[in-house]
Scaffold this motif. Sequence first.
Motif, PDB file in Angstrom:
ATOM      1  N   LYS A   1      -0.941   8.710   2.781  1.00 40.36           N
ATOM      2  CA  LYS A   1      -0.807   7.663   1.754  1.00 40.36           C
ATOM      3  C   LYS A   1       0.312   8.097   0.814  1.00 40.36           C
ATOM      4  O   LYS A   1       1.456   8.146   1.244  1.00 40.36           O
TER       5      LYS A   1
ATOM      6  N   TYR B   1     -14.571  -1.438   3.921  1.00 39.22           N
ATOM      7  CA  TYR B   1     -13.369  -1.514   4.767  1.00 39.22           C
ATOM      8  C   TYR B   1     -13.440  -0.675   6.042  1.00 39.22           C
ATOM      9  O   TYR B   1     -12.402  -0.439   6.660  1.00 39.22           O
TER      10      TYR B   1
ATOM     11  N   ASN C   1     -13.990   9.990   6.930  1.00 43.59           N
ATOM     12  CA  ASN C   1     -15.270   9.587   6.328  1.00 43.59           C
ATOM     13  C   ASN C   1     -16.357   9.484   7.387  1.00 43.59           C
ATOM     14  O   ASN C   1     -17.495   9.946   7.182  1.00 43.59           O
TER      15      ASN C   1
ATOM     16  N   SER D   1       0.850  -1.192   0.000  1.00 43.74           N
ATOM     17  CA  SER D   1       0.000   0.000   0.000  1.00 43.74           C
ATOM     18  C   SER D   1       0.879   1.233   0.000  1.00 43.74           C
ATOM     19  O   SER D   1       2.055   1.172   0.391  1.00 43.74           O
TER      20      SER D   1
ATOM     21  N   GLY E   1      -8.120   8.429   7.497  1.00 38.91           N
ATOM     22  CA  GLY E   1      -9.141   8.531   6.459  1.00 38.91           C
ATOM     23  C   GLY E   1     -10.456   7.936   6.917  1.00 38.91           C
ATOM     24  O   GLY E   1     -11.543   8.435   6.573  1.00 38.91           O
ATOM     25  N   THR E   2     -10.360   6.872   7.694  1.00 38.09           N
ATOM     26  CA  THR E   2     -11.582   6.249   8.205  1.00 38.09           C
ATOM     27  C   THR E   2     -12.344   7.234   9.087  1.00 38.09           C
ATOM     28  O   THR E   2     -13.569   7.379   8.964  1.00 38.09           O
TER      29      THR E   2
HETATM   30  N1  TLP Z   1      -7.118   2.150   2.345  1.00 35.33           N
HETATM   31  C1  TLP Z   1      -6.156   1.147   2.744  1.00 35.33           C
HETATM   32  C2  TLP Z   1      -6.878  -0.085   3.302  1.00 35.33           C
HETATM   33  O1  TLP Z   1      -7.827   0.285   4.238  1.00 35.33           O
HETATM   34  C3  TLP Z   1      -7.552  -0.904   2.253  1.00 35.33           C
HETATM   35  C4  TLP Z   1      -5.294   0.803   1.560  1.00 35.33           C
HETATM   36  O2  TLP Z   1      -4.256   0.153   1.781  1.00 35.33           O
HETATM   37  O3  TLP Z   1      -5.632   1.192   0.423  1.00 35.33           O
HETATM   38  N2  TLP Z   1     -10.627   5.646   1.800  1.00 35.33           N
HETATM   39  C5  TLP Z   1      -9.918   4.968   0.884  1.00 35.33           C
HETATM   40  C6  TLP Z   1     -10.310   5.041  -0.549  1.00 35.33           C
HETATM   41  C7  TLP Z   1      -8.808   4.201   1.284  1.00 35.33           C
HETATM   42  O4  TLP Z   1      -8.131   3.533   0.356  1.00 35.33           O
HETATM   43  C8  TLP Z   1      -8.449   4.165   2.643  1.00 35.33           C
HETATM   44  C9  TLP Z   1      -7.310   3.302   3.127  1.00 35.33           C
HETATM   45  C10 TLP Z   1      -9.222   4.888   3.569  1.00 35.33           C
HETATM   46  C11 TLP Z   1     -10.316   5.630   3.094  1.00 35.33           C
HETATM   47  C12 TLP Z   1      -8.961   4.848   5.047  1.00 35.33           C
HETATM   48  O5  TLP Z   1      -7.809   5.520   5.407  1.00 35.33           O
HETATM   49  P1  TLP Z   1      -7.084   5.199   6.805  1.00 35.33           P
HETATM   50  O6  TLP Z   1      -6.306   3.931   6.579  1.00 35.33           O
HETATM   51  O7  TLP Z   1      -6.231   6.395   7.035  1.00 35.33           O
HETATM   52  O8  TLP Z   1      -8.143   5.040   7.840  1.00 35.33           O
END
Ligand code: TLP
Length: 349
Positions: A206, A93, A68, A12, A64-65
């Motif tokens: 990210k 997720y 949202n 990732s 990110g979670t």
């Molecule tokens: N994505 C992560 C995993 O949770 C799958 C990854 O490795 O791609 N929105 C999108 C579109 C995301 O891809 C992710 C993380 C999040 C929200 C959540 O972000 P975090 O991990 O900061 O909570």
Amino acid sequence: MSASQGIIDLRSDTVTKPTPAMRRAMAEAEVGDDVLGDDPTVKRLEALAAEMLGKEAALFVPSGTMGNLVSVLTHCGRGHEMILGADAHIFIYEQGGSAALGGVHPRPVPNQPDGSLDLAQVEAAIRPDNEHFPITRLVALENTHNRCGGRVQSVAYMDAAGELARRHGLRLHVDGARIWNAAVALGVSPARLLQAADSVSACLSKGLAAPVGSVVAGSAEFIRQARRNRKVVGGGMRQAGVIAAAGIMALTEMVERLAEDHANAQRLAQGLAELPGIAIDPATVETNLVIFSLEREDMTPQELADGLAERGVWLFPIGGKRLRAVTHYHITPEDIDRALLAFQEVLQA
Ligand code: TLP
């Protein structure tokens, strides 16, 4: 592959580590108690994020979670319905957090292969005023779209979705974890891409390589309510300037270079397309996510991933025949070539 060559970590872009400039900025950050509104570095990050995302105000959140979740909780109350893609990160997720914690009912509609929602299907999913039904309040889009392979959603589509939402008195939220990748791929500003959105959650940790954090942006009133919701889910942070300082570097130094990650993803996709047993159309690889299928009866995606891991290449199977590789700040074109050699070895073994 010798251990001295190191691991090629394609699991990732979340694995990116802060840059030396970020470390310095973190060490020197001016801080204060941000719950009391005293942290000047968090305020600077929020002002910069609001400007870049084209919204009145922004809020620094730990993930990110949470970005949202806080956004959905701010737009919707208990029993309200949110229309979103069946492959949306929010739906797949995030532990169903908006339902579990906010009583928000999700209404998934299928994502098309390019990650978009068919807007006619979105319109058909909007509930009429009837006491049997939940009240539709929100449409949530994702740009770029993770499970659809990092596909970019166009300005025209985003505008059309916003117009549809407005016409029906709904709000539009964008999970823009990778909105920076989308904007760079399209050659437009994030602000333009998000013009029709009421809110966005955008990640700093990210591809932009900050160690922690996301920003939520929207109207001043939306952000005032979102700040309350961040507090109730335990996301009020104190001397958060230490991490916000890295976020500022992420936004000022790390956005344009995402084009390199996209070029490396394209290099990987083209190499993979040559390999027997791998199915991928490089034309569908628009940003830094490379999703491909293993079309072999005698090998599972997990076995392929295990064989690659033995050769120092890390990536994840993501269900069915599919695997995902992600390019990022620490991946070079040479790493891609070495990864492709490892693929050849495992597929021939
Ligand atoms: N994505 C992560 C995993 O949770 C799958 C990854 O490795 O791609 N929105 C999108 C579109 C995301 O891809 C992710 C993380 C999040 C929200 C959540 O972000 P975090 O991990 O900061 O909570």
